[in-house]
Write a protein that holds these residues in place. Structure first.
Motif, mmCIF file in Angstrom:
data_model
loop_
_atom_site.group_PDB
_atom_site.id
_atom_site.type_symbol
_atom_site.label_atom_id
_atom_site.label_comp_id
_atom_site.label_asym_id
_atom_site.label_seq_id
_atom_site.Cartn_x
_atom_site.Cartn_y
_atom_site.Cartn_z
ATOM 1 N N VAL A 264 25.739 39.077 -11.998
ATOM 2 C CA VAL A 264 27.677 38.184 -11.545
ATOM 3 C C VAL A 264 28.227 39.253 -11.188
ATOM 4 O O VAL A 264 28.099 40.726 -11.419
ATOM 5 N N SER A 265 29.460 39.009 -10.312
ATOM 6 C CA SER A 265 30.077 39.991 -9.565
ATOM 7 C C SER A 265 31.138 38.908 -8.844
ATOM 8 O O SER A 265 31.055 38.028 -8.386
ATOM 9 N N TRP A 266 32.391 39.138 -9.117
ATOM 10 C CA TRP A 266 33.221 38.034 -8.164
ATOM 11 C C TRP A 266 32.845 39.257 -6.912
ATOM 12 O O TRP A 266 33.850 38.740 -5.799
ATOM 13 N N GLY A 267 32.656 40.135 -6.701
ATOM 14 C CA GLY A 267 32.882 40.804 -4.926
ATOM 15 C C GLY A 267 31.125 40.567 -4.553
ATOM 16 O O GLY A 267 30.396 40.419 -5.176
ATOM 17 N N ARG A 268 30.952 41.641 -4.035
ATOM 18 C CA ARG A 268 29.333 41.531 -2.686
ATOM 19 C C ARG A 268 29.197 43.009 -2.627
ATOM 20 O O ARG A 268 30.007 44.044 -3.337
ATOM 21 N N HIS A 269 27.620 42.808 -2.483
ATOM 22 C CA HIS A 269 27.057 44.268 -2.310
ATOM 23 C C HIS A 269 27.312 45.152 -1.067
ATOM 24 O O HIS A 269 28.457 44.875 -0.563
ATOM 25 N N TYR A 270 27.716 46.212 -1.259
ATOM 26 C CA TYR A 270 28.115 47.170 -0.147
ATOM 27 C C TYR A 270 27.399 46.758 1.406
ATOM 28 O O TYR A 270 28.405 46.944 2.468
ATOM 29 N N ASP A 271 25.892 46.189 1.414
ATOM 30 C CA ASP A 271 26.038 45.916 2.621
ATOM 31 C C ASP A 271 25.674 44.145 3.084
ATOM 32 O O ASP A 271 25.135 43.755 3.484
ATOM 33 N N GLY A 272 26.509 43.737 2.338
ATOM 34 C CA GLY A 272 26.658 42.763 2.510
ATOM 35 C C GLY A 272 26.808 41.104 1.921
ATOM 36 O O GLY A 272 26.739 40.298 1.882
ATOM 37 N N ARG A 273 25.520 41.947 1.120
ATOM 38 C CA ARG A 273 24.363 40.128 0.599
ATOM 39 C C ARG A 273 25.481 40.040 -0.791
ATOM 40 O O ARG A 273 26.114 40.376 -1.307
#
Length: 378
Positions: A264-273
């Protein structure tokens, strides 16, 4: 002719002095009034950690692997001897510095750093050594903790050192940009560890005696923690860790809890996933606050001084991408407000000095040590 040249040279020199003085001090506006920012020292190569000696001088680490003493007036010493060899690639190098609680008698200095391993691998380590009486080097350096396993890659080493009143030592780590190992208790990646000052394991650590778990681990499921401080009133550990594309988190980590990265995370993966938000998985412990856009937190102190009365009890967090000191006000564990003191530079560490002023390191090829006071104050 010679007199004209001399006058011109004197005028030019006067302009240079005035320009240097102008650049040395700047004033910015905060929610509580104007803040004076004075450059104490410059020319530090990616300074990372700051600790005050009892006489007011400062120990400053430089990421390429140097430890220096900086005087109150800003004189920078030659590199100290006895510093461990570091993995100085990417985000790796010499990181945090802290004095032992009994420094007055032991003169022990603690360092975190990226330690090189076999085959190009590296991992975060903690070493301690005795600062000699001349403050020119560390004697009897001893490595007291090594993050396991060492892995390849130049990113995500953490790491901050925080001593508790009972003498225990928190070391904040990172998952070395390897994601899944942050959920694996058989290694230290993605964890906060708690050790005794000699590196041994406290008997009351949450995973002592558990099979396939590292006994040093205090909490896990973290990403990259470069910001940590102990609250002087409550004794609680506070950390701020970097999210990916969004989702930097402010957390009060508790013993044995799993904080969810990378599930879980409040952000997203660097590839946009996408990554599921923390509320979707209540089995993971949550954060107190999150920042999107990110501030890229590095360094933290809880302000208790008299120089900034309105800042007392606030968390002061260095912001790399925020180019500011981020001041967070608290009511217990509830965030009540935020202010940003703009340094117009990447802020790597922030500390309260013995004089009650706020000191910060800026991260650059030629980084600075700056001192913050109220305009018109001390």
């Amino acid at each position: 002719m010679r007199r004209s040249i001399a006058l011109a040279s004197a005028f030019t020199a006067a302009l240079c002095v005035a320009h240097a003085q102008e650049n040395r001090v700047q004033t910015v506006t905060s929610q509580t009034g104007k803040v004076r920012i004075e450059t104490i020292a410059r020319g530090l190569e990616h300074p990372w950690g700051l600790a005050f000696l009892p006489d007011g001088r400062m120990l400053v680490t430089e990421r390429p692997g140097r430890l220096r003493v900086v005087s109150k007036k800003g004189q920078i010493s030659e590199p100290l001897s006895g510093v461990p060899r570091v993995f100085a690639r990417g985000q790796g190098g010499l990181l945090d510095v802290a004095l032992a609680p009994d420094f007055a008698s032991s003169r022990l200095v603690y360092l975190t750093y990226a330690e090189p391993g076999e085959g190009g691998t590296a991992g975060t380590a903690v070493a301690r050594g005795r600062l000699n009486d001349a403050a020119t080097g560390l004697d009897n350096l001893q490595v007291i903790f090594r993050q396991q396993p060492k892995v390849e890659g130049p990113n995500h080493f953490g790491s901050r050192l925080v001593f508790t009143p009972d003498g225990k030592l928190f070391v904040t780590l990172a998952e070395r940009f390897k994601f899944d190992p942050a959920q694996d208790l058989s290694g230290h990646l993605g964890s906060i560890v708690r050790i005794n000052p000699d590196g041994t394991v406290p008997n009351d650590n949450p995973f002592v005696g558990r099979q396939n778990a590292r006994p040093e681990i205090w909490s896990y499921g973290h990403r990259n923690i470069q910001s940590a401080a102990l609250h002087p009133q409550t004794g609680a550990l506070w950390v701020a860790e970097m999210g990916p594309r969004g989702g930097d988190e402010l957390t009060r980590p508790e013993a044995g809890k799993n904080y969810g990265w990378p599930e879980v995370s409040w952000g997203r993966h660097y590839d946009g996933r996408d990554i599921p938000d923390p509320p979707s998985r209540p089995n993971f412990a949550g954060s107190v606050h999150q920042w999107t856009p990110v501030i890229s937190p590095s360094g933290m102190t809880v302000y208790t001084g008299e120089v900034f009365p309105a800042w007392r009890g606030s968390l002061l967090i260095g912001g790399l991408s925020a180019s500011s000191i981020v001041r967070v006000t608290l009511d217990g564990e509830k965030i009540t407000g935020e202010d940003r003191i703009n340094l117009n530079a990447r802020v790597r560490d922030v500390r309260q000095g013995p004089d009650g002023a706020v000191y910060a390191l800026t991260d650059a090829d030629s980084g600075r040590l700056v001192r913050l006071t109220p305009e018109g104050g001390s």
